[in-house]
Design an enzyme around this catalytic site. Structure first.
Site: not given
Ligand SMILES: O=C(CN1CCCCC1)Nc1ccc2c(c1)OCO2
Length: 325
Positions: A32, A213
């Protein structure tokens, strides 16, 4: 050192999971770039919350960091918390001999229910790591000094395995040239300024401040850009019931073009026809949604799986490199 690990998509490309050796135990983690904690399901996680997940057992080789705790909450209101160990972590052959491994003692229902996911490996800047009383470094920051090049690349794919590479750029993974843009690190994200968006040769407006992201499934764009995009899909509506824009699954969904560093990049319309919105399969949920309440644009997996992206800390000024796959 350098290395490469597979990024395996879950159903509908909701997230991508990578096999990681934590204290000699293999867990499938969600890499992430929007957060900075490496946390794992563990033998300390209540059985009621960890059934079906691989668990890290710190007893094997972990060294407890006594008095250290962590507590993270994400933009989608999921979260987890726990205690901290130092242990060996290996990603695609790249070894961190003593990495902060955050063992969960509590996880939210979203994580409890996603039994493919055994935890997260944060790749944002370590300034947003949540460990107290002393912030810990991300895996990338821990190994950065030992990498052939201080960078990692992300090559997510639609419906099939992609890769995260550490320490090198594989030129066979992209077409054309890599366009680099400066990164603003003050919020701890890989944050940059994107430019004009278009669809069907019509201007949708400017995207502006955005983060790359990998941990977020969809694209969350400015409301003006989002509504201008869906104005081009007949039958589309912003449905409170569905939680966002939906449209007939047989609609003609236009490609989305975005300018970054003066170059235009394309997200195919088929990536934006994301999932059935209901069991009838008549309405489909859009891969572009408004960034209402977020404060910036999130370019998540729907965007990233059309791209090859370099997360570059080779100089004191971090930068992002974008190329078409
Ligand atoms: O929360 C996340 C990403 N998060 C990464 C770790 C796993 C759980 C999902 N993204 C996100 C961030 C802001 C949002 C949002 C989603 O939906 C609306 O606003």
């Amino acid at each position: 050192q350098s290395g490469s690990v597979a990024a395996n998509p879950e159903q509908y490309d909701e997230s991508y999971l990578c096999p990681v050796q934590v204290g000699g135990q293999t867990l499938n983690l969600d890499f992430d770039t929007g957060s900075a904690d490496l946390w794992v399901f563990s033998t300390l996680t209540p059985a009621s919350e960890s059934t079906g997940h691989a668990k890290y057992n710190p007893k094997t080789s972990g060294k407890a960091k006594s008095g250290y705790t962590w507590n993270i909450s994400y933009g989608d209101n999921s979260g987890a918390s726990g205690t901290v160990y130092a242990d060996k972590v290996v990603v695609g052959g790249v070894t961190a001999t003593s990495q902060a491994v955050e063992a969960a003692t509590s996880v939210s229902t979203q994580f409890m229910q996603d039994t493919d996911n055994d935890g997260l490996l944060g790749l944002a800047f370590s300034t947003i790591n949540t460990v107290q009383p002393q912030q810990q470094t991300t895996f990338f920051d821990t190994v950065k000094g030992t990498l052939a090049k201080k960078l990692f690349t992300v090559d997510l794919k639609a419906g099939t395995a992609g890769t995260y590479d550490f320490g090198y750029i594989d030129n066979s993974k992209y077409s054309g040239t890599i366009t680099y843009v400066p990164v603003k690190t003050t919020n701890g994200f890989w944050e940059f300024t994107a430019g004009a968006a278009t669809a069907n040769n019509r201007s949708l407006g400017s995207v502006g401040d955005a983060i790359a992201d990998t941990g977020t499934t969809l694209m969350y764009l400015p409301t003006a850009v989002t509504s201008a995009y869906y104005a081009q899909i007949s039958g589309s509506t912003n449905s409170a019931d569905a939680g966002g824009y939906i449209f007939p699954c047989d609609a003609d969904v236009p490609d989305f073009h975005i300018a970054i560093g003066g170059k235009s990049f394309t997200v195919p319309g088929e990536y934006i026809n994301f999932t059935p919105a209901d069991n009838s399969g008549e309405q489909c949920f859009g891969g572009i949604q408004p960034n209402t309440g977020i404060g910036f644009t999130i370019l998540g997996d729907v965007f990233l799986k059309a791209m090859f992206v370099v997360f570059d800390q080779t100089t004191s000024a971090p930068r992002l490199g974008f190329a078409a796959q």
